[in-house]
Scaffold this motif. Structure first.
Motif, PDB file in Angstrom:
ATOM      1  N   ILE A 263     -23.589 135.554  15.997  1.00 47.99           N
ATOM      2  CA  ILE A 263     -22.901 136.848  16.148  1.00 47.99           C
ATOM      3  C   ILE A 263     -23.388 137.587  17.390  1.00 47.99           C
ATOM      4  N   VAL A 264     -24.706 137.708  17.551  1.00 50.21           N
ATOM      5  CA  VAL A 264     -25.249 138.471  18.676  1.00 50.21           C
ATOM      6  C   VAL A 264     -24.917 137.794  20.005  1.00 50.21           C
ATOM      7  N   GLN A 265     -25.121 136.487  20.089  1.00 48.88           N
ATOM      8  CA  GLN A 265     -24.865 135.817  21.356  1.00 48.88           C
ATOM      9  C   GLN A 265     -23.373 135.726  21.641  1.00 48.88           C
ATOM     10  N   GLY A 266     -22.544 135.712  20.610  1.00 48.26           N
ATOM     11  CA  GLY A 266     -21.103 135.771  20.820  1.00 48.26           C
ATOM     12  C   GLY A 266     -20.674 137.109  21.393  1.00 48.26           C
ATOM     13  N   LEU A 267     -21.221 138.207  20.873  1.00 48.05           N
ATOM     14  CA  LEU A 267     -20.900 139.537  21.396  1.00 48.05           C
ATOM     15  C   LEU A 267     -21.336 139.678  22.848  1.00 48.05           C
ATOM     16  N   CYS A 268     -22.545 139.198  23.165  1.00 45.53           N
ATOM     17  CA  CYS A 268     -23.036 139.270  24.545  1.00 45.53           C
ATOM     18  C   CYS A 268     -22.126 138.490  25.485  1.00 45.53           C
ATOM     19  N   THR A 269     -21.622 137.347  25.032  1.00 45.72           N
ATOM     20  CA  THR A 269     -20.758 136.532  25.878  1.00 45.72           C
ATOM     21  C   THR A 269     -19.408 137.209  26.109  1.00 45.72           C
ATOM     22  N   CYS A 270     -18.897 137.917  25.117  1.00 46.75           N
ATOM     23  CA  CYS A 270     -17.639 138.658  25.305  1.00 46.75           C
ATOM     24  C   CYS A 270     -17.794 139.714  26.398  1.00 46.75           C
ATOM     25  N   VAL A 271     -18.907 140.435  26.374  1.00 47.59           N
ATOM     26  CA  VAL A 271     -19.171 141.433  27.414  1.00 47.59           C
ATOM     27  C   VAL A 271     -19.273 140.757  28.776  1.00 47.59           C
ATOM     28  N   LEU A 272     -19.952 139.615  28.823  1.00 45.31           N
ATOM     29  CA  LEU A 272     -20.072 138.874  30.071  1.00 45.31           C
ATOM     30  C   LEU A 272     -18.700 138.433  30.586  1.00 45.31           C
ATOM     31  N   GLY A 273     -17.813 138.022  29.682  1.00 43.42           N
ATOM     32  CA  GLY A 273     -16.481 137.599  30.087  1.00 43.42           C
ATOM     33  C   GLY A 273     -15.716 138.709  30.786  1.00 43.42           C
ATOM     34  N   ILE A 274     -15.873 139.941  30.296  1.00 43.78           N
ATOM     35  CA  ILE A 274     -15.204 141.085  30.931  1.00 43.78           C
ATOM     36  C   ILE A 274     -15.805 141.344  32.312  1.00 43.78           C
ATOM     37  N   ALA A 275     -17.153 141.297  32.396  1.00 46.78           N
ATOM     38  CA  ALA A 275     -17.829 141.555  33.676  1.00 46.78           C
ATOM     39  C   ALA A 275     -17.511 140.470  34.707  1.00 46.78           C
ATOM     40  N   THR A 276     -17.246 139.265  34.240  1.00 50.74           N
ATOM     41  CA  THR A 276     -17.001 138.135  35.152  1.00 50.74           C
ATOM     42  C   THR A 276     -15.823 138.390  36.076  1.00 50.74           C
ATOM     43  N   TYR A 277     -14.810 139.086  35.592  1.00 50.42           N
ATOM     44  CA  TYR A 277     -13.602 139.317  36.392  1.00 50.42           C
ATOM     45  C   TYR A 277     -13.946 140.034  37.695  1.00 50.42           C
ATOM     46  N   TRP A 278     -14.904 140.965  37.666  1.00 51.34           N
ATOM     47  CA  TRP A 278     -15.271 141.707  38.866  1.00 51.34           C
ATOM     48  C   TRP A 278     -16.470 141.091  39.598  1.00 51.34           C
ATOM     49  N   TRP A 279     -17.251 140.283  38.888  1.00 52.12           N
ATOM     50  CA  TRP A 279     -18.483 139.758  39.470  1.00 52.12           C
ATOM     51  C   TRP A 279     -18.239 138.478  40.278  1.00 52.12           C
ATOM     52  N   ILE A 280     -17.519 137.531  39.709  1.00 51.45           N
ATOM     53  CA  ILE A 280     -17.360 136.237  40.373  1.00 51.45           C
ATOM     54  C   ILE A 280     -16.451 136.375  41.588  1.00 51.45           C
ATOM     55  N   VAL A 281     -16.584 135.450  42.529  1.00 54.80           N
ATOM     56  CA  VAL A 281     -15.798 135.500  43.768  1.00 54.80           C
ATOM     57  C   VAL A 281     -14.718 134.425  43.753  1.00 54.80           C
ATOM     58  N   ASP A 282     -13.709 134.641  44.577  1.00 53.74           N
ATOM     59  CA  ASP A 282     -12.622 133.663  44.710  1.00 53.74           C
ATOM     60  C   ASP A 282     -13.030 132.610  45.732  1.00 53.74           C
ATOM     61  N   PHE A 283     -12.138 131.673  46.019  1.00 55.54           N
ATOM     62  CA  PHE A 283     -12.397 130.652  47.016  1.00 55.54           C
ATOM     63  C   PHE A 283     -12.482 131.285  48.405  1.00 55.54           C
ATOM     64  N   PRO A 284     -13.148 130.615  49.368  1.00 59.91           N
ATOM     65  CA  PRO A 284     -13.364 131.231  50.683  1.00 59.91           C
ATOM     66  C   PRO A 284     -12.090 131.734  51.349  1.00 59.91           C
ATOM     67  N   GLU A 285     -11.009 130.948  51.276  1.00 56.06           N
ATOM     68  CA  GLU A 285      -9.778 131.374  51.932  1.00 56.06           C
ATOM     69  C   GLU A 285      -9.118 132.556  51.222  1.00 56.06           C
ATOM     70  N   ASN A 286      -9.556 132.836  49.997  1.00 58.30           N
ATOM     71  CA  ASN A 286      -9.028 133.984  49.242  1.00 58.30           C
ATOM     72  C   ASN A 286     -10.114 135.009  48.959  1.00 58.30           C
ATOM     73  N   SER A 287     -11.146 135.027  49.792  1.00 64.20           N
ATOM     74  CA  SER A 287     -12.287 135.905  49.505  1.00 64.20           C
ATOM     75  C   SER A 287     -11.901 137.386  49.536  1.00 64.20           C
ATOM     76  N   HIS A 288     -10.800 137.716  50.222  1.00 65.45           N
ATOM     77  CA  HIS A 288     -10.352 139.110  50.246  1.00 65.45           C
ATOM     78  C   HIS A 288      -9.891 139.587  48.871  1.00 65.45           C
ATOM     79  N   LYS A 289      -9.649 138.643  47.957  1.00 60.08           N
ATOM     80  CA  LYS A 289      -9.249 139.023  46.600  1.00 60.08           C
ATOM     81  C   LYS A 289     -10.456 139.362  45.721  1.00 60.08           C
ATOM     82  N   SER A 290     -11.650 139.029  46.206  1.00 66.00           N
ATOM     83  CA  SER A 290     -12.853 139.302  45.438  1.00 66.00           C
ATOM     84  C   SER A 290     -13.190 140.785  45.501  1.00 66.00           C
ATOM     85  N   PHE A 291     -13.827 141.307  44.477  1.00 63.57           N
ATOM     86  CA  PHE A 291     -14.128 142.732  44.366  1.00 63.57           C
ATOM     87  C   PHE A 291     -15.384 143.065  45.167  1.00 63.57           C
TER      88      PHE A 291
END
Length: 534
Positions: A263-291
């Protein structure tokens, strides 16, 4: 953002008029990156390299995966358009944004094994009926089968939908399924959820290793894979300590301790999934799409670095043939076999270390959970050190061989020593060696293929075979063989002896192939100036 000119797709040069269909020749160039033709070349950035004069490619278009020249094919006197200081600054920015989140996300691959192995020394097996027959091994097996089935399509999805969307989606889904596992009532429900869990994690490791290989030249990749592995094992080790604490809540809110782990590690992973959208980067040719990432100038330099190294910045248009045509390359299947042998051992250790510590070395369940953490913290040392040496001297095969020998030694101590402390040291040695070889093997395959879809296919196939090795690894640790676990010891030793043999065979092949290309001014991997790294 990439340079203002239209970026080149694989096998085409944008700033020249495009040939008509059926044309049998095209001029190799990199005008889209501001690189002019030259008749001389300088040494490759990694591996051996021969001189190669740019010229005309006369193969039919379908046969050509990549024909762009890289800046590496031009003399040192030719301006690159960026300084070493700028390159270091961009590399640090990519390290901080990509390698950090990659390490955290990659831990999902082992988070499942960590929670499951920790829960296995509590009441979970008897609570769910997993202690009957081979049900516990089947729960591991079915997870791996689902992962293998979805490996290739989900890795293609990383390129198709983009890393931000895809990784945030699968990470959040992983969290929901892990959370739900804390409420299962019997072994059938557990196995059903593990099928879904295997499907959601199928793209994590191949997708992240593919994304990292897209951002770094070959000479820098193994250290970055080591960063990813280090983040993974640190979180895994910390998870063991968290699991120990959650086990102390056994009975809290009417739930067993093992349920709190999920339960606890599942909840932490859900929060991480939301943060991933802004944290991770796109491919080099699309790096302008990264936050909040690179400036247009920095994105241009990052793109030039990849073109300079191997000239495969932009992928071809997706088609089934563009992906599966690479199945004809025998070395991809050799790489895949190496990953199979690697994961036979890593699965056995990852899932069964607490069980080995409890049944084989005589520790209590709580002690077994705690003592399973230190070997993973230690593993950061060999993976970083061996990768620094590998990238510094631009070698791959010798590092893999050294790590394999350390793993063999560790398992020999674990299996044959009489003293419990010595056997625990064997766990340390084997764990450090196999974690170090993850980075080495991933760099080995990524350094020796060219083309976006070929690297997608290679990463997916290697991870599929890796999963098959996980199936074998889930069956070699047999409780009836405690405390020696003879089958696990001998299978692990034998698999790594075979690994050393295959690496030696590939090294010989790469050596002669490079030499032949040097003598004939030929291309390797259909790319001018490219040479295998071994």
């Amino acid at each position: 953002m990439i340079p203002s000119s239209t970026p080149a797709i694989e096998g085409r040069a944008p700033s020249q008029p495009q040939p008509q269909p059926g044309s049998t020749s095209r001029l190799r160039n990199s005008h889209s990156l501001g690189i002019s033709n030259s008749n001389t070349s300088r040494p490759d950035s990694i591996g051996s390299r021969s001189t190669k004069q740019p010229g005309i490619d006369t193969r039919i278009e379908d046969e050509v995966e990549n024909v762009n020249l890289r800046q590496d094919d031009f003399p040192d006197s030719q301006p690159t358009g960026f300084s070493d200081a700028q390159e270091r600054h961009i590399r640090r920015k990519v390290d901080l944004r990509l390698c950090t989140i990659a390490g955290i996300l990659c831990s999902l691959n082992l988070l499942d094994s960590n929670v499951l192995s920790s829960a296995a020394v509590t009441s979970m097996l008897s609570d769910l009926g997993l202690d009957q027959g081979n049900r516990f091994s089947v729960s591991i097996f079915i997870f791996t089968v689902a992962s293998i089935i979805f490996q290739l399509p989900s890795t293609i999805a990383v390129r198709t939908f983009g890393p931000r969307i895809w990784f945030s989606l699968v990470t959040f889904s992983f969290g929901i399924i892990t959370l739900s596992t804390g409420f299962v009532k019997d072994w059938k429900q557990m196995i059903a959820l593990r099928v879904l869990l295997g499907a959601t994690t199928s793209s994590i490791y191949p997708g992240l290793s593919y994304l990292i290989s897209c951002w770094y030249p070959r000479r820098e990749q193994q250290v970055r894979f080591a960063f990813m592995q280090s983040g993974e094992v640190i979180i895994l080790a910390t998870g063991s300590l968290v699991n120990y604490g959650l086990q102390q809540r056994n009975g809290g809110a009417g739930l067993e301790g093992w349920r709190w782990m999920f339960i606890v590690q599942g909840l932490c992973t859900c929060v991480l999934g939301i943060a991933t959208y802004w944290w991770i980067v796109d491919f080099p040719e699309n790096s302008h799409k990264s936050f909040w990432f690179l400036t247009p100038e920095e994105a241009d330099i990052a793109s030039r670095r990849i073109e300079k190294d191997r000239g495969d910045l932009i992928a071809q248009e997706l088609s089934l043939r563009a992906v599966v045509v690479h199945a004809k390359d025998f070395k991809i299947w050799v790489f895949a076999c190496l990953f199979f042998m690697q994961n036979v051992v890593s699965t056995a250790l990852a899932y069964f270390v607490p069980i080995i510590l409890e049944n084989g070395l005589g520790y209590s369940p709580n002690q077994a959970i705690i003592l399973s953490a230190p070997p993973y913290y230690y593993a950061v040392v060999p993976v970083i050190l061996s990768s620094l040496v590998a990238d510094r001297f631009r070698i791959r095969g010798p590092i893999i061989t050294f790590n394999a020998l350390c793993m063999i030694t560790g398992f020999a101590i674990l299996g044959f020593a009489e003293n419990s402390r010595a056997r625990y040291f064997g766990v340390f040695l084997a764990t450090g060696a196999y974690v170090a070889n993850w980075a080495a093997l991933t760099a080995y395959q990524a350094n020796n293929v060219v083309g976006q879809w070929k690297r997608v296919f290679t990463a997916a196939v290697c991870t599929m075979f890796n999963g098959a090795g996980g199936i074998a690894g889930s069956y070699i640790v047999r409780n009836v063989e405690a405390p020696r676990y003879t089958t696990a010891v001998w299978v692990s030793i034998g698999s790594h002896l075979l690994m050393i043999s295959l690496v030696g065979t590939l090294t010989i092949y790469f050596y002669f192939r490079n030499n032949r290309a040097a003598r004939t001014n030929g291309a390797v991997e259909r790319t001018a100036g490219f040479r295998y790294t071994y």
